[in-house]
Design an enzyme around this catalytic site. Sequence first.
Site, PDB file in Angstrom:
ATOM      1  N   HIS A 136       0.839  -1.212   0.000  1.00  0.00           N
ATOM      2  CA  HIS A 136       0.000   0.000   0.000  1.00  0.00           C
ATOM      3  C   HIS A 136       0.875   1.263   0.000  1.00  0.00           C
ATOM      4  CE1 HIS A 136      -3.180  -2.823   1.225  1.00  0.00           C
ATOM      5  NE2 HIS A 136      -2.288  -3.266   2.099  1.00  0.00           N
ATOM      6  N   SER A 266      15.268  20.494 -15.060  1.00  0.00           N
ATOM      7  CA  SER A 266      14.185  21.479 -15.121  1.00  0.00           C
ATOM      8  C   SER A 266      14.758  22.800 -15.612  1.00  0.00           C
ATOM      9  CB  SER A 266      13.556  21.670 -13.737  1.00  0.00           C
ATOM     10  OG  SER A 266      12.703  22.800 -13.718  1.00  0.00           O
TER      11      SER A 266
END
Length: 465
Positions: A136, A266
Site C-alpha cells: 500500500h 528542469s
Amino acid sequence: MANLFSPAKRSRTWRELWLNLAIAEKQLGLPITDEAIEQMKANLDLTLEQFDIAAKEEKKRRHDVMAHVHTFGQVAPAAAGIIHLGATSCYVTDNADLIFIRTGLTYLLKSLAVLISRLSAFAHDNRALPTLGFTHFQPAQLTTVGKRATLWIQELLWDLRNIKRARDDIGFRGVKGTTGTQASFLALFDGDHDKVEELDRLVTELSGFQYAYPVTGQTYSRKIDIDVLAPLASLGATAHKIGTDLRLLANLKEIEEPFETTQIGSSAMAYKRNPMRCERVCSLSRHLQVLHQNALMTFSVQWFERTLDDSANRRVTLPEAFLTADIVLSTLRNVSEGLVVYPNVIARRIAQELPFMATENLIMAVVKKGGDRQEAHEKIRVLSHEAAHQVKNLGRENDLIERVRRDPYFDAIKDELDQLLDPRTFIGRAPEQVDKFLREWVEPALADEELKEALAKTDKVELNV
C-alpha cells in the site's frame, strides 16, 4: 524496427511475394519465361524514380497494389503480363504483414532478452542489500533490492514466453484468391485441385513459413492481430509497472535512472533530477496497452469474407504497436544499464522503520531471558508510542531503541540489541530466492540459441533525447 515498417521494405516484400508466386506457377507448368523470372529477381529494390512512378500511378488508379504492379512491370517488362497472376491484393498486403509481424516479434524477443539479462545482473549484484518493503506504499517488512528486481524479471519472463508463443504461432495467408476459395487459381490450372494445393504449399515454403492458414476469407483473420497485440499490450503493462516503481524509488532517493553530468532536469529548478526516461516508458506503455483495443474492435466488425474498414486502422495500429514496444524496451534497457543505488539512503530509511518492526523480536528475547511476555509487550507498547510521538508530532528521528537502552527493564538483552536490529536478519530467504530464481528460471530462458546470439552481439543502448 523502423526499417521493417518502412515503405522501401514493404515495396520490396511485395515484389518478393510476386516473384515467389511466379516461380511456383512456372514450376507447376504455367507459361512463364526464365527471362521474366530473372528480370523480377534483378529489380526487387525500388529506386527513388520507381517510388515516384508508383506514387503517380496510385494517384491515378487510387489503388496502391495495382500502382506497384504497373511500376514493377516497367522495370521487368518480360514479366509485366504475369505479375500478380491469379492473385488478389491481399496476397501481397496480408502476406507481407504476416512477414513483418513475425520478424518484428523476433526483434522484440531479442531486445527483451537483453533487458532481462541486464536486470538479472542488477538483481544478482544487490541480492543481499536490505531495503524497506512496501505494501500500500506504506512501510512493510524488509526485502532486498535484488529480490524486488526479480519481481520485475519474472513478469518480463512471462512476456518473453507470450511473445514467443505468438511469434511461433504465426502462419501464412498463402495463395487463397479473392474470397478464400482459390477459384482463380483453379481456373489457371484447368481445374487441377492438386496443383492449386501444391501452389499454396510452394509459395508458403518460398516465403519462409512452415504452414499456411487452412482457410481464409479475402484476408487472414484479423483475430491474428488480436493474438499479436495482446502480448505487446501485456508487455506495456509490465514496463509501466517497472517504470512506476523506479519513479517512486527516485522520489525516495534510493535508486535513480542514469543522469548525465550535463543533463538538465528542469528549466527553472536547477537542482531537479527528474526520472524522465521512466516517465517516457510509462507514457509510451499506456499507448501500447490501448492499441490492443483497436485490434479487438477491428476484428469484431469484419463482415463475412472481409470489409475494407480494417485497412486504414491496421496501417497505423500495427506499425505503432511494434515501434512503441521497441522504444519502450530500448529505453528500459538504457535505464537498466545505468541504475544507481544509494545504500546509505536505503539504510537510513530502514533505521527509521526497523525499530518498530523489531519489537516482536525484542519481546521474544526478553522472554528467553526469563521475562514475562505480557509485561514486555506493555513496556514496548508504551515506548513505541512515545517514539512515534517524536517522529510524527515533533519531526524527530525514531528513538525507540535509545528508549529501550535507557530502560532498566531491558538490561538483560541490551548486549543483544545490535544483533537483534541487524537488517540482514529481517530479509528472510531473499538472497537465496534471488540465486535460485536466476539459476532455475532466468538462465534456462536465456539459454535459447536465438537469444544467446542476441546477448552476445548486443551493445549498450544510447538515447539522444
